[in-house]
Scaffold this motif. Structure first.
Motif, PDB file in Angstrom:
ATOM      1  N   GLN A 162      97.356 -17.213  78.152  1.00  0.00           N
ATOM      2  CA  GLN A 162      98.341 -16.295  78.020  1.00  0.00           C
ATOM      3  C   GLN A 162      99.788 -16.731  77.699  1.00  0.00           C
ATOM      4  N   VAL A 163      99.649 -17.717  77.002  1.00  0.00           N
ATOM      5  CA  VAL A 163     100.694 -18.423  76.409  1.00  0.00           C
ATOM      6  C   VAL A 163     100.741 -17.722  74.962  1.00  0.00           C
ATOM      7  N   SER A 164     102.002 -17.587  74.426  1.00  0.00           N
ATOM      8  CA  SER A 164     102.055 -16.916  73.250  1.00  0.00           C
ATOM      9  C   SER A 164     101.498 -17.600  72.091  1.00  0.00           C
ATOM     10  N   GLY A 202      99.177 -20.577  71.931  1.00  0.00           N
ATOM     11  CA  GLY A 202      98.397 -20.087  72.834  1.00  0.00           C
ATOM     12  C   GLY A 202      97.561 -18.940  72.507  1.00  0.00           C
ATOM     13  N   GLN A 203      96.754 -18.141  73.300  1.00  0.00           N
ATOM     14  CA  GLN A 203      95.935 -17.187  72.773  1.00  0.00           C
ATOM     15  C   GLN A 203      96.387 -15.787  73.069  1.00  0.00           C
ATOM     16  N   ASP A 213     106.494 -34.134  68.661  1.00  0.00           N
ATOM     17  CA  ASP A 213     105.386 -33.386  68.481  1.00  0.00           C
ATOM     18  C   ASP A 213     105.234 -32.239  67.875  1.00  0.00           C
ATOM     19  N   ALA A 214     106.293 -31.920  67.295  1.00  0.00           N
ATOM     20  CA  ALA A 214     106.474 -30.358  66.780  1.00  0.00           C
ATOM     21  C   ALA A 214     105.763 -30.380  65.491  1.00  0.00           C
ATOM     22  N   ALA A 215     105.507 -31.602  64.667  1.00  0.00           N
ATOM     23  CA  ALA A 215     104.857 -31.507  63.486  1.00  0.00           C
ATOM     24  C   ALA A 215     103.407 -31.388  63.472  1.00  0.00           C
ATOM     25  N   LEU A 216     102.758 -31.562  64.683  1.00  0.00           N
ATOM     26  CA  LEU A 216     101.287 -31.495  64.833  1.00  0.00           C
ATOM     27  C   LEU A 216     100.920 -30.083  64.615  1.00  0.00           C
ATOM     28  N   ASP A 217      99.693 -29.887  64.299  1.00  0.00           N
ATOM     29  CA  ASP A 217      99.221 -28.323  64.304  1.00  0.00           C
ATOM     30  C   ASP A 217      99.030 -27.823  65.570  1.00  0.00           C
ATOM     31  N   TRP A 218      98.973 -26.685  65.778  1.00  0.00           N
ATOM     32  CA  TRP A 218      98.622 -26.003  66.970  1.00  0.00           C
ATOM     33  C   TRP A 218      97.171 -25.756  66.954  1.00  0.00           C
ATOM     34  N   PRO A 219      96.465 -25.620  67.996  1.00  0.00           N
ATOM     35  CA  PRO A 219      95.172 -25.243  68.266  1.00  0.00           C
ATOM     36  C   PRO A 219      95.036 -24.114  67.582  1.00  0.00           C
ATOM     37  N   GLY A 220      93.717 -23.662  66.995  1.00  0.00           N
ATOM     38  CA  GLY A 220      93.519 -22.269  66.322  1.00  0.00           C
ATOM     39  C   GLY A 220      93.297 -21.285  67.267  1.00  0.00           C
ATOM     40  N   THR A 221      93.761 -20.067  67.123  1.00  0.00           N
ATOM     41  CA  THR A 221      93.730 -18.951  68.108  1.00  0.00           C
ATOM     42  C   THR A 221      92.339 -18.199  67.838  1.00  0.00           C
TER      43      THR A 221
END
Length: 542
Positions: A63-65, A70-71, A9-17
């Motif tokens: 509160q995830v980095s 995370g936010q 899953d690492a290749a997937l984009d993170w959700p936007g902050t």
């Protein structure tokens, strides 16, 4: 855990902050345009699309980095988000709170860096949900009475056996923080220990959903562990340190409950105030009725007092200050009690309209009633807090020194300390006394923080005066003394047993529920089982 599979899953984009303001704006627009709380309640579930929407807005990793998608919100900003969620829908608020506080917090605090790198991005993106499992069928807030057990295996892995009850998101979470009594090779207790368990592990079983009065879209489940084997990496912190991890998560969760209660109370009072403006009664406008004005003002003062308390705790946490347990307990007790009281007041002011289950306040009334029980009931926590302060009066002094109360408030605080020192000799009396001290201590803390901000506005001044008056009234009743001569447990049991003479036996012999199991002839069975079924059929043919 299969970290190799997860790493794909690492290749997937993170959700936007997002900024906190953007998250709040998203929630308000979502509530106006897309949310149907009535359907959530009737269908007893949160739609999958909503989970995806909330994850995309950053609500599942508050509160995830940012490194993990995370936010990375401060405590102050996170409480703003939960106050907003509380005003919109308790189901969504609890859904996000369980995932972020009870679920993610223990992982942030105690999981290894490798496990965090693997799990946190998935949780922040909404690809998986998480929760904690502590309560058991025979154990609620008495954590040390835990019977779920873990044993260490020769290869370093652990095996879990036991059952948990009342687990929010228990049937929906991919990862559950399970707390169990660890025993060594000789069956000697090592201490309560936490484990991050993948719910797809063999032996992990989900029990029935509890049909609750409110919060229907966030069901409570039983969980069962039958020889559940987890790897060494599942360990949360050190062996025997699970209570510290669980305590940290639950303490934070208690402040979040208060923040959500504030939002719900604000929304309920907002609707009640709108109603009074348009309602004419025999004495004139309801909004100008002195008694109604007093009732709403007192409810508003309680809400503002809790808001001040929650803000103070969050500010201390963001500044890196140590916050004693009593402040968290105070937030839980008075936050949930005063929040629900304000909702009840709004329902009363709305009269028949308030009693309609289709109205917002009516659903708040059902949903937020549980908050007086969640994370420890008001009574249990008050007794625990009072017992702790009676045994160690110096702790109360430390709490007072964290603020700068006025001389008048200090005099009231001294009275609380005097009552705390007057401990009864009998067991029942000590329980009553501890509950009283716990309650008085909470009101003393609330009085201190509201007095410090009384200058901010006319409403702040009224809130400070109202809170101080509440403490004075409780001190007056405490000095009058309580009814010490209680009936014995046996005497009261006999009294209640006598009710049968008046109301008879009305236990309902309920009709069978829905048959959810597959037909026996359609299930996969062993040879012996099939033979037994065949014999049963032959007998039926007679």
């Amino acid at each position: 855990m299969d970290t190799q599979a997860l790493s794909q899953d690492a290749a997937l984009d993170w959700p936007g902050t997002s900024s906190t303001t953007e998250i709040l704006q998203f929630l308000r627009e979502y509530a106006r345009n897309f949310l149907n709380s009535r359907l959530l309640d009737e269908r007893r579930s949160v739609p999958p699309g909503m989970v995806s929407d909330f994850a995309g807005a950053g609500l599942l990793g508050l509160q995830v980095s940012r490194r993990h998608g995370g936010q990375d919100l401060s405590h102050v900003d996170m409480n703003r988000v939960f106050t907003q969620l509380g005003a919109i829908d308790a189901n969504l608020a609890v859904f996000c709170a369980v995932h972020n506080t009870l679920g993610i917090s223990p992982i942030l605090l105690s999981a290894t860096e490798e496990v965090q790198d693997f799990v946190l991005p998935r949780l922040a993106k909404g690809q998986a949900l998480t929760t904690s499992a502590i309560s058991e069928p025979g154990m609620g807030s008495h954590v040390r009475g835990m019977t779920t057990e873990a044993s260490r295996n020769a290869d370093g892995s652990y095996t879990l056996d036991g059952a948990k009850k009342w687990i929010s998101l228990g049937g929906d979470a991919r990862y559950v923080n399970v707390f169990a009594q660890l025993r060594d090779e000789r069956r000697r207790p090592v201490g309560i220990t936490g484990f991050l368990v993948d719910t797809r592990t063999p032996g992990f079983e989900i029990g029935p959903e509890m049909l609750t009065l409110g919060l229907r879209a966030v069901p409570q489940y039983d969980l069962h562990f039958d020889n559940v084997r987890v790897p060494p990496s599942a360990l949360l912190g050190a062996e025997g340190d699970g209570l510290a991890t669980a305590k940290a998560a639950f303490m934070g969760g208690r402040v979040v409950l208060a923040a959500m209660s504030v939002g719900a109370a604000m929304r309920s009072l907002e609707l009640a105030q709108r109603f009074t403006k348009g309602r004419e009664v025999a004495t004139g406008s309801l909004a100008e009725n002195g008694r109604i004005r007093e009732t709403l003002a007192e409810a508003g003062a309680g809400v503002q007092a809790v808001e001040t308390l929650v803000s103070r705790i969050a500010t201390w946490l963001d500044a890196g200050r140590d916050v004693p347990d009593a402040w968290y307990f105070c937030a839980k007790i008075l936050g949930c009690e005063l929040g629900w009281s304000a909702i009840d007041t709004a329902l009363q002011v709305l009269a028949a309209r308030g009693f309609l289950d289709t109205n917002t306040v009516g659903q708040h009334f059902r949903d937020y009633r549980l908050f007086r029980i969640f994370e420890g009931s008001t009574e249990a926590i008050a007794v625990y807090l009072g017992t702790m302060l009676v045994r160690n009066p110096a702790e109360f002094t430390k709490l007072v020194n964290q603020t700068q109360p006025t001389a008048q408030v200090l005099d009231l605080i001294d009275q609380v300390a005097e009552i705390g020192a007057d401990r009864p000799g009998d067991a029942a009396g000590r329980h009553i006394h501890a509950a009283l001290v716990g309650e008085l201590s909470c009101w003393a803390l609330l009085t201190m923080v509201t007095s410090e901000v009384a200058h901010r506005s006319a409403m702040h001044a009224y809130t400070a005066s109202w809170t101080e008056h509440q403490l004075q009234q409780r001190l007056y009743r405490a000095r009058l003394g309580s009814h010490r001569h209680l009936p014995t447990a046996a005497e009261f049991a006999d009294h209640v047993a006598g009710y049968a003479d008046t109301i008879g036996d009305v236990d309902q012999r309920r009709w069978p529920g829905e048959e959810w199991r597959a037909d026996p002839l359609l299930r996969s069975r062993g040879v012996a089982e099939r033979r037994s079924a065949g014999n049963d059929l032959r007998c039926d043919r007679g």
